[in-house]
Scaffold this motif. Structure first.
Motif, mmCIF file in Angstrom:
data_model
loop_
_atom_site.group_PDB
_atom_site.id
_atom_site.type_symbol
_atom_site.label_atom_id
_atom_site.label_comp_id
_atom_site.label_asym_id
_atom_site.label_seq_id
_atom_site.Cartn_x
_atom_site.Cartn_y
_atom_site.Cartn_z
ATOM 1 N N PHE A 1 0.828 -1.201 0.000
ATOM 2 C CA PHE A 1 0.000 0.000 0.000
ATOM 3 C C PHE A 1 0.867 1.258 0.000
ATOM 4 N N ASP A 2 0.461 2.219 -0.809
ATOM 5 C CA ASP A 2 1.083 3.544 -0.811
ATOM 6 C C ASP A 2 0.154 4.450 -0.001
ATOM 7 N N ARG A 3 0.215 4.324 1.320
ATOM 8 C CA ARG A 3 -0.790 4.934 2.179
ATOM 9 C C ARG A 3 -0.819 6.458 2.082
ATOM 10 N N ALA A 4 0.317 7.056 1.864
ATOM 11 C CA ALA A 4 0.346 8.515 1.774
ATOM 12 C C ALA A 4 0.032 9.015 0.371
ATOM 13 N N GLY A 5 -0.032 8.088 -0.568
ATOM 14 C CA GLY A 5 -0.282 8.489 -1.948
ATOM 15 C C GLY A 5 0.963 8.966 -2.663
ATOM 16 N N GLN A 6 1.931 9.489 -1.907
ATOM 17 C CA GLN A 6 3.180 9.969 -2.500
ATOM 18 C C GLN A 6 4.375 9.508 -1.677
ATOM 19 N N GLY A 7 4.200 8.375 -0.964
ATOM 20 C CA GLY A 7 5.264 7.901 -0.094
ATOM 21 C C GLY A 7 6.465 7.426 -0.863
ATOM 22 N N PRO A 8 7.596 7.250 -0.174
ATOM 23 C CA PRO A 8 8.797 6.766 -0.854
ATOM 24 C C PRO A 8 8.632 5.332 -1.323
ATOM 25 N N ALA A 9 9.300 4.993 -2.406
ATOM 26 C CA ALA A 9 9.216 3.636 -2.932
ATOM 27 C C ALA A 9 9.833 2.654 -1.950
ATOM 28 N N PRO A 10 9.185 1.499 -1.727
ATOM 29 C CA PRO A 10 9.762 0.491 -0.841
ATOM 30 C C PRO A 10 11.018 -0.113 -1.448
ATOM 31 N N THR A 11 11.849 -0.667 -0.590
ATOM 32 C CA THR A 11 13.071 -1.321 -1.039
ATOM 33 C C THR A 11 12.749 -2.724 -1.531
ATOM 34 N N VAL A 12 13.263 -3.063 -2.692
ATOM 35 C CA VAL A 12 13.013 -4.373 -3.290
ATOM 36 C C VAL A 12 14.343 -5.043 -3.577
ATOM 37 N N GLU A 13 14.477 -6.286 -3.093
ATOM 38 C CA GLU A 13 15.703 -7.040 -3.373
ATOM 39 C C GLU A 13 15.803 -7.311 -4.871
ATOM 40 N N ASN A 14 16.913 -6.914 -5.473
ATOM 41 C CA ASN A 14 17.179 -7.177 -6.885
ATOM 42 C C ASN A 14 16.031 -6.676 -7.770
ATOM 43 N N GLY A 15 15.487 -5.496 -7.471
ATOM 44 C CA GLY A 15 14.390 -4.993 -8.281
ATOM 45 C C GLY A 15 14.006 -3.584 -7.934
ATOM 46 N N THR A 16 12.903 -3.117 -8.505
ATOM 47 C CA THR A 16 12.404 -1.771 -8.284
ATOM 48 C C THR A 16 10.890 -1.810 -8.164
ATOM 49 N N ALA A 17 10.293 -0.678 -7.771
ATOM 50 C CA ALA A 17 8.850 -0.583 -7.564
ATOM 51 C C ALA A 17 8.266 0.482 -8.482
ATOM 52 N N ALA A 18 6.986 0.296 -8.852
ATOM 53 C CA ALA A 18 6.263 1.266 -9.670
ATOM 54 C C ALA A 18 4.977 1.640 -8.955
ATOM 55 N N ARG A 19 4.638 2.939 -8.987
ATOM 56 C CA ARG A 19 3.398 3.385 -8.358
ATOM 57 C C ARG A 19 2.238 3.139 -9.321
ATOM 58 N N ALA A 20 1.096 2.658 -8.784
ATOM 59 C CA ALA A 20 -0.071 2.358 -9.613
ATOM 60 C C ALA A 20 -1.341 2.486 -8.776
ATOM 61 N N LYS A 21 -2.480 2.511 -9.437
ATOM 62 C CA LYS A 21 -3.779 2.544 -8.768
ATOM 63 C C LYS A 21 -4.615 1.352 -9.220
ATOM 64 N N VAL A 22 -5.376 0.806 -8.274
ATOM 65 C CA VAL A 22 -6.259 -0.324 -8.560
ATOM 66 C C VAL A 22 -7.386 0.145 -9.481
#
Length: 359
Positions: A284-305
């Motif tokens: 969950f991106d609870r703040a709507g603009q929170g920092p990207a979580p840390t992902v082992e050997n990867g990256t994160a993308a922001r999206a909406k359901v």
């Protein structure tokens, strides 16, 4: 001395009206092994099976059983002398014969001369109580068991199975498939199974021969085909996939998940980056603009359901990414039904992603 494969097919081809249906197909099946010809309708699976059975003639190529040639374009062993059994989706039981006589049909002398073999097989397929019944008195699953016993009665070296479980209710299939597989392994029969269902191939086969437009595009153990598909179509045949398209610039391709290494791809090449829904992880991106979580050997993308549905064992959640408004699907075990518009982070590991040149 090396034991030859139970079944060997070399450079088999067949064309109809000048159009190739089977194109230079080669493979081997060992004794006690289950191989599966897998592919969409019209790819040449059943035509390959018919040539091996001897009911259709190849234009070129050779077929061997236990190292002995049974067919090429000059020499042809008749179908009934190939030690090859057949089992089809319609079971093809004789309606006027009792179960015992159906099973004994291919044996010299009929039931009386082969009572022990027939009763042994009916016992092993749990049909002894129906030995005097007629096919119309049996359920689909029971008819399938009788058809299996009849196919195995002459002790074939090779058993060819063409969509043998497609006529059964889904609730019956898994159990009957497992029983069938166990019996075939006990008999030491080499099995060549034709199906268009990846789940069935993964469940039964020791090796899968993936066919497309008359060619075997990839063959190997189910694990290898699933985890190392040869191209985007092969990946998509075994499961749903998400596809990100991109252009190679300096051996890198930009995506909502950051840049992907695409070594060996020429500058400016168009590529498909393939992600299976079960390999997307959510947060969950609870703040709507929170920092990207840390992902082992990867990256994160922001999206909406955009939508979430419960499918029984898992939930399917559809997303639109903030960058590029790209649609992606993720599967989550159990019940997970966030409302539309929920902001979330989509995460993936780069070692779970496939990169293919676009075709």
């Amino acid at each position: 001395m090396t034991t030859p494969p139970r079944l060997e097919v070399l450079n088999l081809t067949r064309a109809f009206d000048g159009a190739p249906v089977v194109d230079n197909v080669s493979f081997q099946v060992q004794a006690g092994q289950v191989a599966c010809l897998l592919g969409p309708s019209g790819c040449g699976k059943s035509t390959t099976l018919r040539m091996i059975a001897g009911v259709d003639m190849q234009d070129s190529g050779q077929i061997f059983v236990d190292g002995k040639l049974i067919c090429d374009t000059d020499f042809r062993v008749p179908p009934e002398r190939r030690a090859i059994g057949l089992m089809f989706q319609d079971f093809a039981l004789f309606p006027h014969l009792a179960v015992r006589d159906n099973v004994a049909f291919g044996l010299a002398g009929g039931f009386k001369a082969n009572r022990d073999r027939v009763t042994e097989l009916l016992d092993r397929v749990h049909m002894s109580a129906h030995i005097d019944s007629f096919p119309h008195e049996l359920s689909g699953g029971e008819q399938q068991r009788v058809a299996l016993a009849r196919a195995l009665a002459p002790r074939p070296r090779v058993l060819l199975m063409d969509e043998p479980f497609s006529g059964l209710d889904e609730r019956l299939r898994d159990g009957i498939r497992d029983e069938t597989l166990a019996l075939l392994k006990e008999e030491g029969t080499a099995v060549l199974l034709v199906t268009h269902e990846p789940h069935e191939a993964m469940r039964m086969a020791d090796q899968i021969l993936l066919m497309r437009k008359g060619n075997i595009v990839q063959q190997g153990a189910p694990y290898n085909l699933y985890n190392a598909p040869v191209d985007r179509l092969a990946a998509g045949f075994f499961s749903d996939i998400n596809v990100l398209d991109g252009t190679v610039q300096g051996a890198l391709t930009d995506t909502p998940f950051g840049q992907f290494l695409t070594p060996g791809m020429p500058e400016g090449a168009q590529v498909d980056i393939v992600i299976r829904p079960q390999h997307l992880k959510l947060d969950f991106d609870r703040a709507g603009q929170g920092p990207a979580p840390t992902v082992e050997n990867g990256t994160a993308a922001r999206a909406k359901v955009t939508r979430a549905r419960y499918l029984g064992r898992e939930s399917l959640v559809e997303f639109a990414t903030d960058q590029g408004n790209i649609t992606l699907n993720a599967t989550v075990p159990g019940v997970f039904l966030p409302p539309a518009g929920t902001p979330m982070w989509l995460m993936l590991r780069r070692d779970r992603v496939f990169v293919f040149p676009r075709v």
